[in-house]
Design a protein around this motif. Structure first.
Motif, PDB file in Angstrom:
ATOM      1  N   THR A  34     -28.962  20.047 -44.367  1.00  0.00           N
ATOM      2  CA  THR A  34     -29.080  21.444 -44.411  1.00  0.00           C
ATOM      3  C   THR A  34     -29.409  21.942 -43.011  1.00  0.00           C
ATOM      4  N   GLY A  35     -29.680  21.302 -42.103  1.00  0.00           N
ATOM      5  CA  GLY A  35     -29.760  21.381 -40.529  1.00  0.00           C
ATOM      6  C   GLY A  35     -28.319  21.931 -40.213  1.00  0.00           C
ATOM      7  N   TYR A  38     -28.260  25.658 -40.656  1.00  0.00           N
ATOM      8  CA  TYR A  38     -28.936  26.542 -39.751  1.00  0.00           C
ATOM      9  C   TYR A  38     -28.250  26.551 -38.422  1.00  0.00           C
ATOM     10  N   ARG A  39     -27.542  25.383 -38.118  1.00  0.00           N
ATOM     11  CA  ARG A  39     -26.803  25.142 -37.037  1.00  0.00           C
ATOM     12  C   ARG A  39     -25.513  26.155 -37.111  1.00  0.00           C
ATOM     13  N   SER A 100     -33.034  25.772 -33.879  1.00  0.00           N
ATOM     14  CA  SER A 100     -34.372  25.822 -34.037  1.00  0.00           C
ATOM     15  C   SER A 100     -35.149  27.180 -34.013  1.00  0.00           C
ATOM     16  N   SER A 103     -34.363  29.260 -37.090  1.00  0.00           N
ATOM     17  CA  SER A 103     -35.042  28.750 -38.401  1.00  0.00           C
ATOM     18  C   SER A 103     -36.652  29.361 -38.366  1.00  0.00           C
ATOM     19  N   ARG A 109     -34.523  31.730 -43.544  1.00  0.00           N
ATOM     20  CA  ARG A 109     -35.279  30.622 -44.260  1.00  0.00           C
ATOM     21  C   ARG A 109     -34.839  30.937 -45.805  1.00  0.00           C
ATOM     22  N   GLY A 129     -33.323  17.835 -44.534  1.00  0.00           N
ATOM     23  CA  GLY A 129     -33.723  18.742 -43.874  1.00  0.00           C
ATOM     24  C   GLY A 129     -35.248  18.614 -43.148  1.00  0.00           C
ATOM     25  N   ARG A 130     -36.175  19.848 -43.289  1.00  0.00           N
ATOM     26  CA  ARG A 130     -37.482  19.891 -42.950  1.00  0.00           C
ATOM     27  C   ARG A 130     -38.504  20.289 -44.094  1.00  0.00           C
ATOM     28  N   ASP A 131     -37.804  20.928 -45.037  1.00  0.00           N
ATOM     29  CA  ASP A 131     -38.728  21.679 -46.070  1.00  0.00           C
ATOM     30  C   ASP A 131     -38.018  21.455 -47.309  1.00  0.00           C
ATOM     31  N   ARG A 180     -38.669  21.242 -29.965  1.00  0.00           N
ATOM     32  CA  ARG A 180     -38.465  21.419 -31.385  1.00  0.00           C
ATOM     33  C   ARG A 180     -39.401  20.851 -32.549  1.00  0.00           C
ATOM     34  N   ASP A 184     -40.981  23.345 -35.075  1.00  0.00           N
ATOM     35  CA  ASP A 184     -40.964  22.858 -36.486  1.00  0.00           C
ATOM     36  C   ASP A 184     -42.314  22.783 -37.143  1.00  0.00           C
ATOM     37  N   ARG A 187     -44.487  26.447 -37.158  1.00  0.00           N
ATOM     38  CA  ARG A 187     -43.991  27.791 -37.558  1.00  0.00           C
ATOM     39  C   ARG A 187     -44.749  27.845 -39.026  1.00  0.00           C
TER      40      ARG A 187
HETATM   41  O1   DC Z   1     -31.990  18.485 -38.604  1.00  0.00           O
HETATM   42  P1   DC Z   1     -31.250  19.445 -37.617  1.00  0.00           P
HETATM   43  O2   DC Z   1     -31.413  18.922 -35.888  1.00  0.00           O
HETATM   44  O3   DC Z   1     -29.658  19.495 -37.530  1.00  0.00           O
HETATM   45  O4   DC Z   1     -31.655  21.119 -37.647  1.00  0.00           O
HETATM   46  C1   DC Z   1     -31.351  22.019 -36.788  1.00  0.00           C
HETATM   47  C2   DC Z   1     -32.561  22.851 -36.906  1.00  0.00           C
HETATM   48  O5   DC Z   1     -32.773  23.379 -38.248  1.00  0.00           O
HETATM   49  C3   DC Z   1     -33.838  22.446 -36.524  1.00  0.00           C
HETATM   50  O6   DC Z   1     -34.431  22.881 -35.353  1.00  0.00           O
HETATM   51  C4   DC Z   1     -34.918  22.722 -37.671  1.00  0.00           C
HETATM   52  C5   DC Z   1     -34.051  23.567 -38.648  1.00  0.00           C
HETATM   53  N1   DC Z   1     -33.953  23.237 -39.830  1.00  0.00           N
HETATM   54  C6   DC Z   1     -35.176  23.812 -40.828  1.00  0.00           C
HETATM   55  O7   DC Z   1     -35.862  24.417 -40.261  1.00  0.00           O
HETATM   56  N2   DC Z   1     -35.075  23.512 -42.005  1.00  0.00           N
HETATM   57  C7   DC Z   1     -34.301  22.596 -42.564  1.00  0.00           C
HETATM   58  N3   DC Z   1     -34.017  22.385 -43.979  1.00  0.00           N
HETATM   59  C8   DC Z   1     -33.304  22.159 -41.735  1.00  0.00           C
HETATM   60  C9   DC Z   1     -33.235  22.269 -40.449  1.00  0.00           C
END
Ligand code: DC
Length: 234
Positions: A34-35, A38-39, A100, A103, A109, A129-131, A180, A184, A187
């Motif tokens: 999922t990153g 966002y990228r 970053s 996001s 989001r 991902g992150r979430d 970052r 992350d 936020r």
């Molecule tokens: O995992 P990555 O480094 O490719 O992610 C790029 C940016 O996207 C990172 O700063 C956090 C954000 N991100 C996010 O907020 N939620 C996600 N599910 C995936 C990435």
């Protein structure tokens, strides 16, 4: 065999992406980073000379022209924006920084979460991902949260950039990772944190094959349909 969602979250440069890809390959699942979504938006904005400083100017209608689609290639879902297939350009440090920043926007989001839920609705997917365990797939039967020491993360990112022939400086990488992490974690919407039922995986001293093995050992009992014992009485 049940086809489940494996939710993988954690800090940057902890090996979660490579591990998740290996797990997906072994299971015959699709793998969604999922990153990269966002990228891809960051790349699209960067193409239009949009900078971090102009973030306040960014409005949701930008998404109307942002033709993101995730196309399967083998076990992987690859990001396309319009006719352009994106891969290495998404790894550039300026794209990572912009990703970053964007996001943190609630409407960005909301858009991404909706797309990710749509892509994973049939299960059989490792989503990174992150979430993912907290927001995107809170019902996922397996949630893994990756951590590793900062030193190891800096070294891994440094070697990754060197191998690609890109400029690499350990101190700059350390600062970028710390920034970052901070963004992350703090936020207001979907901050990076493990779901209450996530399994922590500390990869500081593990190799990629060991990480894949560990995650597979957690997946297998969840996807194996228990054998019916005889005599069978419903
Ligand atoms: O995992 P990555 O480094 O490719 O992610 C790029 C940016 O996207 C990172 O700063 C956090 C954000 N991100 C996010 O907020 N939620 C996600 N599910 C995936 C990435």
């Amino acid at each position: 065999m049940r086809k489940i969602i494996v939710a993988v979250d954690g800090y940057a440069a902890t090996g979660k992406t490579t591990t998740a890809r290996g797990v997906a390959e072994t299971l015959g699942y699709l793998y969604l980073d999922t990153g990269a979504m966002y990228r891809a938006l960051a790349w699209y904005l960067h193409q239009q000379s949009f900078t971090e400083a102009e973030i306040e100017r960014l409005k949701p209608d930008v998404l109307e022209k942002f033709a993101l689609h995730m196309e399967p290639e083998g076990c992987e879902l690859v990001a396309w924006v319009g006719e352009r297939r994106l891969s290495e350009e998404l790894r550039l440090p300026e794209i990572a920084r912009l990703a970053s920043v964007i996001s943190t926007l609630p409407w960005v989001r909301a858009y991404m979460v909706q797309e990710q839920q749509r892509l994973g609705q049939k299960g059989g997917m490792v989503v990174v991902g992150r979430d993912i365990g907290t927001v995107v797939f809170p019902e996922a039967p397996l949630k893994v949260f990756f951590i590793a020491s900062l030193e190891v993360r800096v070294e891994r990112r440094y070697q990754e950039l060197r191998q690609k022939g890109l400029p690499a400086d350990r101190e700059a990488i350390r600062q970028a990772l710390l920034e970052r992490d901070y963004r992350d974690e703090t936020r207001p919407i979907s901050p990076l944190r493990p779901a209450p039922d996530a399994r922590l995986l500390d990869t500081t001293c593990l190799t990629i094959p060991q990480q894949i093995e560990r995650v597979l050992s957690w997946v297998k009992p969840l996807i194996t349909v228990p054998a019916i014992s005889f005599p069978y009485s419903p």
